[in-house]
Design a protein around this motif. Structure first.
Motif, PDB file in Angstrom:
ATOM      1  N   SER A   1       1.938 -10.531  10.557  1.00 30.06           N
ATOM      2  CA  SER A   1       3.149  -9.784  10.250  1.00 30.06           C
ATOM      3  C   SER A   1       2.872  -8.682   9.244  1.00 30.06           C
ATOM      4  O   SER A   1       2.222  -8.931   8.221  1.00 30.06           O
ATOM      5  CB  SER A   1       4.220 -10.729   9.695  1.00 30.06           C
ATOM      6  N   VAL A   2       3.347  -7.463   9.537  1.00 28.75           N
ATOM      7  CA  VAL A   2       3.261  -6.365   8.582  1.00 28.75           C
ATOM      8  C   VAL A   2       4.579  -6.329   7.819  1.00 28.75           C
ATOM      9  O   VAL A   2       5.646  -6.145   8.410  1.00 28.75           O
ATOM     10  CB  VAL A   2       3.000  -5.021   9.279  1.00 28.75           C
ATOM     11  N   ALA A   3       4.500  -6.497   6.521  1.00 33.47           N
ATOM     12  CA  ALA A   3       5.706  -6.589   5.701  1.00 33.47           C
ATOM     13  C   ALA A   3       6.409  -5.238   5.567  1.00 33.47           C
ATOM     14  O   ALA A   3       5.821  -4.177   5.812  1.00 33.47           O
ATOM     15  CB  ALA A   3       5.348  -7.126   4.318  1.00 33.47           C
ATOM     16  N   SER A   4       7.646  -5.285   5.154  1.00 35.31           N
ATOM     17  CA  SER A   4       8.431  -4.060   4.946  1.00 35.31           C
ATOM     18  C   SER A   4       7.735  -3.127   3.953  1.00 35.31           C
ATOM     19  O   SER A   4       7.146  -3.595   2.964  1.00 35.31           O
ATOM     20  CB  SER A   4       9.817  -4.417   4.421  1.00 35.31           C
ATOM     21  N   TYR A   5       7.777  -1.837   4.240  1.00 36.09           N
ATOM     22  CA  TYR A   5       7.246  -0.777   3.370  1.00 36.09           C
ATOM     23  C   TYR A   5       5.732  -0.869   3.138  1.00 36.09           C
ATOM     24  O   TYR A   5       5.192  -0.152   2.296  1.00 36.09           O
ATOM     25  CB  TYR A   5       7.945  -0.797   1.995  1.00 36.09           C
ATOM     26  N   MET A   6       5.030  -1.695   3.853  1.00 38.25           N
ATOM     27  CA  MET A   6       3.631  -2.004   3.545  1.00 38.25           C
ATOM     28  C   MET A   6       2.742  -0.770   3.491  1.00 38.25           C
ATOM     29  O   MET A   6       1.929  -0.607   2.577  1.00 38.25           O
ATOM     30  CB  MET A   6       3.087  -3.007   4.559  1.00 38.25           C
ATOM     31  N   PHE A   7       2.878   0.126   4.477  1.00 44.47           N
ATOM     32  CA  PHE A   7       2.044   1.337   4.507  1.00 44.47           C
ATOM     33  C   PHE A   7       2.891   2.610   4.442  1.00 44.47           C
ATOM     34  O   PHE A   7       2.449   3.691   4.836  1.00 44.47           O
ATOM     35  CB  PHE A   7       1.186   1.360   5.773  1.00 44.47           C
ATOM     36  N   MET A   8       4.093   2.495   3.935  1.00 47.57           N
ATOM     37  CA  MET A   8       4.998   3.643   3.874  1.00 47.57           C
ATOM     38  C   MET A   8       4.353   4.824   3.139  1.00 47.57           C
ATOM     39  O   MET A   8       3.764   4.664   2.068  1.00 47.57           O
ATOM     40  CB  MET A   8       6.291   3.236   3.171  1.00 47.57           C
ATOM     41  N   SER A   9       4.432   5.990   3.753  1.00 46.33           N
ATOM     42  CA  SER A   9       3.941   7.248   3.169  1.00 46.33           C
ATOM     43  C   SER A   9       2.452   7.242   2.863  1.00 46.33           C
ATOM     44  O   SER A   9       1.981   7.935   1.954  1.00 46.33           O
ATOM     45  CB  SER A   9       4.731   7.592   1.896  1.00 46.33           C
ATOM     46  N   CYS A  10       1.678   6.480   3.639  1.00 45.56           N
ATOM     47  CA  CYS A  10       0.217   6.586   3.571  1.00 45.56           C
ATOM     48  C   CYS A  10      -0.158   7.797   4.431  1.00 45.56           C
ATOM     49  O   CYS A  10      -0.455   7.665   5.628  1.00 45.56           O
ATOM     50  CB  CYS A  10      -0.453   5.313   4.063  1.00 45.56           C
TER      51      CYS A  10
ATOM     52  N   PHE B   1       0.813  -1.213   0.000  1.00 46.70           N
ATOM     53  CA  PHE B   1       0.000   0.000   0.000  1.00 46.70           C
ATOM     54  C   PHE B   1       0.857   1.278   0.000  1.00 46.70           C
ATOM     55  O   PHE B   1       0.383   2.342   0.403  1.00 46.70           O
ATOM     56  CB  PHE B   1      -0.923   0.015   1.222  1.00 46.70           C
ATOM     57  N   VAL B   2       2.072   1.198  -0.448  1.00 44.89           N
ATOM     58  CA  VAL B   2       2.980   2.351  -0.417  1.00 44.89           C
ATOM     59  C   VAL B   2       2.349   3.585  -1.056  1.00 44.89           C
ATOM     60  O   VAL B   2       1.795   3.521  -2.164  1.00 44.89           O
ATOM     61  CB  VAL B   2       4.309   2.024  -1.137  1.00 44.89           C
ATOM     62  N   SER B   3       2.392   4.699  -0.318  1.00 39.02           N
ATOM     63  CA  SER B   3       1.956   6.017  -0.813  1.00 39.02           C
ATOM     64  C   SER B   3       0.499   6.054  -1.249  1.00 39.02           C
ATOM     65  O   SER B   3       0.101   6.909  -2.057  1.00 39.02           O
ATOM     66  CB  SER B   3       2.851   6.476  -1.978  1.00 39.02           C
ATOM     67  N   ASN B   4      -0.314   5.178  -0.681  1.00 34.97           N
ATOM     68  CA  ASN B   4      -1.758   5.197  -0.983  1.00 34.97           C
ATOM     69  C   ASN B   4      -2.407   6.275  -0.124  1.00 34.97           C
ATOM     70  O   ASN B   4      -2.642   6.077   1.065  1.00 34.97           O
ATOM     71  CB  ASN B   4      -2.372   3.832  -0.707  1.00 34.97           C
ATOM     72  N   ILE B   5      -2.726   7.395  -0.728  1.00 31.99           N
ATOM     73  CA  ILE B   5      -3.257   8.527   0.031  1.00 31.99           C
ATOM     74  C   ILE B   5      -4.746   8.396   0.325  1.00 31.99           C
ATOM     75  O   ILE B   5      -5.326   9.255   1.002  1.00 31.99           O
ATOM     76  CB  ILE B   5      -2.982   9.856  -0.697  1.00 31.99           C
TER      77      ILE B   5
ATOM     78  N   PHE C   1       5.486   1.721   8.428  1.00 36.29           N
ATOM     79  CA  PHE C   1       4.627   2.898   8.559  1.00 36.29           C
ATOM     80  C   PHE C   1       5.436   4.196   8.417  1.00 36.29           C
ATOM     81  O   PHE C   1       5.006   5.259   8.875  1.00 36.29           O
ATOM     82  CB  PHE C   1       3.906   2.882   9.910  1.00 36.29           C
ATOM     83  N   TYR C   2       6.567   4.115   7.798  1.00 39.43           N
ATOM     84  CA  TYR C   2       7.439   5.284   7.633  1.00 39.43           C
ATOM     85  C   TYR C   2       6.664   6.439   6.982  1.00 39.43           C
ATOM     86  O   TYR C   2       6.025   6.284   5.948  1.00 39.43           O
ATOM     87  CB  TYR C   2       8.622   4.904   6.746  1.00 39.43           C
ATOM     88  N   GLY C   3       6.721   7.613   7.625  1.00 38.38           N
ATOM     89  CA  GLY C   3       6.121   8.804   7.039  1.00 38.38           C
ATOM     90  C   GLY C   3       4.612   8.842   7.053  1.00 38.38           C
ATOM     91  O   GLY C   3       4.008   9.640   6.321  1.00 38.38           O
ATOM     92  N   CYS C   4       3.982   8.007   7.891  1.00 36.34           N
ATOM     93  CA  CYS C   4       2.517   8.068   8.039  1.00 36.34           C
ATOM     94  C   CYS C   4       2.201   9.212   8.999  1.00 36.34           C
ATOM     95  O   CYS C   4       1.940   9.002  10.195  1.00 36.34           O
ATOM     96  CB  CYS C   4       1.967   6.741   8.540  1.00 36.34           C
TER      97      CYS C   4
END
Length: 360
Positions: A32-41, A16-20, A60-63
């Motif tokens: 398990s939440v995979a790497s980068y899964m929600f990054m920048s949401c 879901f990367v960058s899904n606004i 969750f980087y940048g959420c």
């Protein structure tokens, strides 16, 4: 949009990367939440992951809209997992045992962390979390470099299980006034450097204080290090409120260790055997140094007491000179020894009875 996946047990990395459009997620059985899964949401505000045991790198980087996270089953938060979640104020991780490097780095709204099961904190894990005022780590035995550096609202720490504190862990925590580290045996470089509100430190088991450990802790007035054997270079440099130092088992004082301690008047080193260059440089009120070991202490050169009333070129206010007190049996050896001879006029002998009367 609200994303609910009641039967989903596996999701790939970066799904879901960058899904606004994502506002809320619910994965009731995902483990398990995979790497980068929600990054920048960037609009994600609500997360429900009751069975999740691991959070992957950058998950969750940048959420930046995420305000709270509860992960009751989670045991591991991987590197950069919540970095730059700038509105995150609360985290609940009752069973988490491992926080990896930069996991919560620059979470600028995070005010408190309670990690009752955590044993390992990675490097930079909470770096620059400037609202963090309270931490609870009752079982933590390993903390990485710079883990809490620049946490400028942190007022007190109590970490009872950790024995080794690495580089810069609390560096520039400018509100930190009390620190309890009862199991500490090694205090690494710059651990409390720049902690200008720290007034008292007691480390009963600590044998090594690293370089710059208390550099410019300008209100530090009381230090208790009854087991310390080594004070490294610049360890207490610029500690302007220190008035007395008693290190009963310290054998080595590093270069510039107490330089700029402008209120320091008395230093007692009953076991010291090595003092390196400029160790007491610019200690402008230093009048008494007690060196009461069973042999002549090694002196790096004649700069050790530069800028103090012990120096041949300096006097305290009122024209008072400082003195170096040694055992009567070693007096002649001191005044003849290399580098010590430079201070021969400042060396004073003490009898065993006088030493006993002083309490050494």
């Amino acid at each position: 949009a609200i994303f609910a996946f009641p039967s989903c047990s596996s999701v790939g990395a970066g799904a879901f990367v960058s899904n606004i459009n994502i506002i809320s997620i619910d994965f009731p059985i995902l483990s398990s939440v995979a790497s980068y899964m929600f990054m920048s949401c960037s609009r994600l505000t609500t997360v429900s992951l009751p069975m999740c045991r691991t959070i992957g790198d950058y998950a969750f980087y940048g959420c930046r809209s995420l305000t709270a996270i509860s992960l009751p089953s989670c045991t591991k938060i991987s590197a950069f997992a919540f970095t730059s979640c700038s509105y995150l104020t609360e985290i609940s991780l009752p069973n988490c045992t491992s926080i990896e490097s930069r996991a919560f780095n620059e979470c600028s709204s995070l005010t408190a962390i309670s990690l009752p099961s955590c044993t390992t904190i990675g490097s930079y894990a909470f770096f620059s979390d400037r609202s963090l005022s309270t931490i609870y780590l009752p079982l933590c035995s390993s903390i990485g470099d710079y883990a809490f550096t620049n946490c400028s609202a942190l007022t007190s720490v109590n970490i009872s299980k950790c024995s080794t504190f690495n580089y810069g862990i609390f560096q520039n925590c400018i509100a930190l006034s009390t620190a309890s580290l009862p199991s500490c045996t090694t205090l690494g470089s710059s651990v409390f450097s720049g902690c200008v509100a720290l007034t008292t430190i007691s480390l009963s088991k600590c044998t090594l204080v690293g370089s710059y450990a208390f550099w410019r802790c300008t209100t530090l007035s009381t230090v208790s290090l009854p087991s310390c054997e080594t004070i490294s270079g610049s360890a207490f440099a610029g500690c302007r409120a220190l008035t007395t130092i008693y290190l009963p088992f310290c054998e080595t004082i590093g270069g510039y260790a107490f330089s700029g301690c402008s209120a320091l008047t008395t230093v007692s080193l009953p076991k010291c055997y090595t003092i390196l260059a400029f160790a007491f440089y610019s200690c402008i009120t230093l009048l008494s140094v007690y060196l009461l070991g069973s042999s002549v202490a090694g002196l790096a050169n004649n700069t050790v007491f530069n800028g103090t009333p012990i120096s041949n070129n300096t006097t305290a206010t009122g024209g008072i000179h400082g003195s170096i007190y040694v055992r009567e049996s070693l007096y002649n050896s001191y005044i003849a020894a290399t580098n010590w001879s430079y201070y021969s006029s400042r060396i004073v002998s003490l009898t065993d009875a006088e030493i006993e009367a002083l309490g050494f």
